[in-house]
Scaffold this motif. Structure first.
Motif, PDB file in Angstrom:
ATOM      1  N   MET A 117      39.290  16.774  24.544  1.00 37.58           N
ATOM      2  CA  MET A 117      39.522  15.943  23.378  1.00 37.58           C
ATOM      3  C   MET A 117      40.926  15.370  23.454  1.00 37.58           C
ATOM      4  N   THR A 118      41.037  14.077  23.166  1.00 42.59           N
ATOM      5  CA  THR A 118      42.317  13.398  23.134  1.00 42.59           C
ATOM      6  C   THR A 118      42.508  12.838  21.735  1.00 42.59           C
ATOM      7  N   PHE A 119      43.658  13.149  21.120  1.00 45.88           N
ATOM      8  CA  PHE A 119      43.956  12.720  19.767  1.00 45.88           C
ATOM      9  C   PHE A 119      45.029  11.642  19.781  1.00 45.88           C
ATOM     10  N   ASP A 120      44.780  10.517  19.126  1.00 44.42           N
ATOM     11  CA  ASP A 120      45.735   9.411  19.069  1.00 44.42           C
ATOM     12  C   ASP A 120      45.859   8.948  17.620  1.00 44.42           C
ATOM     13  N   PRO A 121      46.940   9.269  16.953  1.00 50.92           N
ATOM     14  CA  PRO A 121      48.104  10.037  17.417  1.00 50.92           C
ATOM     15  C   PRO A 121      47.776  11.527  17.531  1.00 50.92           C
TER      16      PRO A 121
END
Length: 144
Positions: A117-121
């Motif tokens: 999982m990649t969170f942006d921001p």
């Protein structure tokens, strides 16, 4: 810290891969489904360690959190040999969450899901996290 507490359940939900049915073969645009019944899931992530629990899977359960939801898009479903690669991107209250998952297994008796999982921001200062879920079918009868 509230964001981190929120990120962990999101990550677990995304990695748990809740589904129903039995998949015998999967085309490039189809997602595999698990046989309905009682499953044991073992989840491993740096943020939560190892957790094992049992869950009841029904035919109405979604295969991946976010698939088919209005705030999410499935941008890739690709089969390479025995592995299925799935990317799902969701808009959240604070930004975007992208989940890339590799699925293996027969989905009738066992499966493995490895997700990033990649969170942006970043959620609570965490830009990304990995989760592995091993599923084992326990039987057709769910506990009440």
């Amino acid at each position: 810290m509230p964001r981190l507490r929120r990120a962990i359940p999101l990550a677990l939900a995304g990695a748990a891969i809740i589904a129903g049915g039995v998949a015998s073969s999967v085309c490039a645009d189809e997602l595999p489904v698990r046989r309905p019944g009682l499953w044991q899931l073992t989840t491993v992530a740096d943020t939560i360690g190892m957790k094992t629990f049992e869950t009841c899977i029904t035919a109405a359960d979604s295969i991946l959190t976010g698939v088919g939801q209005p705030n999410c898009t499935t941008s890739k479903v690709l089969r390479l040999g025995e592995e299925l690669y799935v990317d799902v991107e969701c808009k959240t209250e604070t930004g975007k969450q992208k989940t890339s998952t590799v699925l293996t297994g027969d989905f009738a008796t066992w499966y493995r899901a490895m997700s990033k999982m990649t969170f942006d921001p970043p959620e609570g200062g965490i830009p990304n996290m990995g989760v592995t879920v091993d599923g084992k079918y326990l039987g057709p009868q769910c506990k009440s």
